[in-house]
Motif scaffolding. Sequence first.
Motif, PDB file in Angstrom:
ATOM      1  N   ARG A  38       0.837  -1.196   0.000  1.00  0.00           N
ATOM      2  CA  ARG A  38       0.000   0.000   0.000  1.00  0.00           C
ATOM      3  C   ARG A  38       0.872   1.245   0.000  1.00  0.00           C
ATOM      4  O   ARG A  38       2.024   1.219   0.437  1.00  0.00           O
ATOM      5  CB  ARG A  38      -0.938   0.004   1.206  1.00  0.00           C
ATOM      6  CG  ARG A  38      -0.252   0.144   2.558  1.00  0.00           C
ATOM      7  CD  ARG A  38      -1.268  -0.014   3.679  1.00  0.00           C
ATOM      8  NE  ARG A  38      -0.670   0.151   4.992  1.00  0.00           N
ATOM      9  CZ  ARG A  38      -1.318  -0.035   6.132  1.00  0.00           C
ATOM     10  NH1 ARG A  38      -2.604  -0.400   6.125  1.00  0.00           N
ATOM     11  NH2 ARG A  38      -0.701   0.145   7.283  1.00  0.00           N
ATOM     12  N   VAL A  48       2.422  -5.048   2.996  1.00  0.00           N
ATOM     13  CA  VAL A  48       1.285  -5.324   3.880  1.00  0.00           C
ATOM     14  C   VAL A  48       1.232  -6.816   4.239  1.00  0.00           C
ATOM     15  O   VAL A  48       1.257  -7.189   5.406  1.00  0.00           O
ATOM     16  CB  VAL A  48      -0.039  -4.904   3.238  1.00  0.00           C
ATOM     17  CG1 VAL A  48      -1.226  -5.318   4.115  1.00  0.00           C
ATOM     18  CG2 VAL A  48      -0.065  -3.405   2.979  1.00  0.00           C
ATOM     19  N   SER A  63       1.718  -3.126  11.656  1.00  0.00           N
ATOM     20  CA  SER A  63       0.557  -2.359  11.233  1.00  0.00           C
ATOM     21  C   SER A  63      -0.723  -3.165  11.022  1.00  0.00           C
ATOM     22  O   SER A  63      -1.805  -2.661  11.282  1.00  0.00           O
ATOM     23  CB  SER A  63       0.885  -1.602   9.946  1.00  0.00           C
ATOM     24  OG  SER A  63       1.195  -2.516   8.910  1.00  0.00           O
ATOM     25  N   VAL A  64      -0.591  -4.415  10.557  1.00  0.00           N
ATOM     26  CA  VAL A  64      -1.818  -5.094  10.143  1.00  0.00           C
ATOM     27  C   VAL A  64      -2.045  -6.480  10.735  1.00  0.00           C
ATOM     28  O   VAL A  64      -3.151  -7.011  10.639  1.00  0.00           O
ATOM     29  CB  VAL A  64      -1.884  -5.225   8.601  1.00  0.00           C
ATOM     30  CG1 VAL A  64      -1.718  -3.872   7.943  1.00  0.00           C
ATOM     31  CG2 VAL A  64      -0.873  -6.221   8.070  1.00  0.00           C
ATOM     32  N   MET A  83      -9.768  -7.183   5.265  1.00  0.00           N
ATOM     33  CA  MET A  83      -9.310  -6.130   6.167  1.00  0.00           C
ATOM     34  C   MET A  83     -10.411  -5.829   7.174  1.00  0.00           C
ATOM     35  O   MET A  83     -11.496  -5.387   6.792  1.00  0.00           O
ATOM     36  CB  MET A  83      -8.947  -4.876   5.375  1.00  0.00           C
ATOM     37  CG  MET A  83      -7.935  -5.131   4.257  1.00  0.00           C
ATOM     38  SD  MET A  83      -7.368  -3.618   3.459  1.00  0.00           S
ATOM     39  CE  MET A  83      -8.888  -3.060   2.695  1.00  0.00           C
ATOM     40  N   LEU A  86     -10.707  -1.598  10.474  1.00  0.00           N
ATOM     41  CA  LEU A  86      -9.940  -0.611   9.715  1.00  0.00           C
ATOM     42  C   LEU A  86      -9.773   0.687  10.485  1.00  0.00           C
ATOM     43  O   LEU A  86     -10.665   1.103  11.250  1.00  0.00           O
ATOM     44  CB  LEU A  86     -10.614  -0.352   8.370  1.00  0.00           C
ATOM     45  CG  LEU A  86     -10.377  -1.462   7.334  1.00  0.00           C
ATOM     46  CD1 LEU A  86     -11.400  -1.394   6.212  1.00  0.00           C
ATOM     47  CD2 LEU A  86      -8.971  -1.364   6.770  1.00  0.00           C
ATOM     48  N   ASP A  90      -5.029   3.297   7.712  1.00  0.00           N
ATOM     49  CA  ASP A  90      -5.017   2.285   6.653  1.00  0.00           C
ATOM     50  C   ASP A  90      -5.357   2.891   5.293  1.00  0.00           C
ATOM     51  O   ASP A  90      -5.292   2.195   4.270  1.00  0.00           O
ATOM     52  CB  ASP A  90      -6.011   1.163   6.964  1.00  0.00           C
ATOM     53  CG  ASP A  90      -5.626   0.359   8.189  1.00  0.00           C
ATOM     54  OD1 ASP A  90      -6.534   0.025   8.982  1.00  0.00           O
ATOM     55  OD2 ASP A  90      -4.426   0.048   8.353  1.00  0.00           O
ATOM     56  N   TYR A  94      -3.981   0.429  -2.501  1.00  0.00           N
ATOM     57  CA  TYR A  94      -3.508  -0.932  -2.253  1.00  0.00           C
ATOM     58  C   TYR A  94      -3.175  -1.592  -3.588  1.00  0.00           C
ATOM     59  O   TYR A  94      -4.003  -1.609  -4.503  1.00  0.00           O
ATOM     60  CB  TYR A  94      -4.554  -1.730  -1.495  1.00  0.00           C
ATOM     61  CG  TYR A  94      -4.595  -1.375  -0.029  1.00  0.00           C
ATOM     62  CD1 TYR A  94      -5.085  -0.146   0.403  1.00  0.00           C
ATOM     63  CD2 TYR A  94      -4.112  -2.263   0.936  1.00  0.00           C
ATOM     64  CE1 TYR A  94      -5.089   0.191   1.744  1.00  0.00           C
ATOM     65  CE2 TYR A  94      -4.121  -1.938   2.276  1.00  0.00           C
ATOM     66  CZ  TYR A  94      -4.612  -0.707   2.680  1.00  0.00           C
ATOM     67  OH  TYR A  94      -4.624  -0.376   4.016  1.00  0.00           O
TER      68      TYR A  94
END
Length: 118
Positions: A38, A48, A63-64, A83, A86, A90, A94
Amino acid sequence: QVQLVESGGGLVQAGGSLRLSCAASGLTFSNYNMAWYRQAPGKEREFVARISWSGRSTYDKDSVQGRFTISRDDAKNTVYLQMNSLKPEDTAIYYCNAVHRLSLGGYWGQGTQVTVSS
């Protein structure tokens, strides 16, 4: 001609969910490691999540991880990014990425915009 076509982006409120898809054509999908990157405005493109040709997944821990899930359907030549939870941070474009498992080359999609409002 190889094509990676992302879809599923959009505008969502914080705490919501989106599912991105990337449909691949022109390549032997099962031989490719697939990933999502992203790029937020004014920032560099960042990793990501990745899923290997054999189905092993890795995530950007900071982060994810715990919120996003990458998966693939080799019968449909498609990789997904689910996802959840969120956050405004974010928000980004992407991109789908495909890299041959023998590192023989790679490809990028055109990107799909995800916007998370607070």
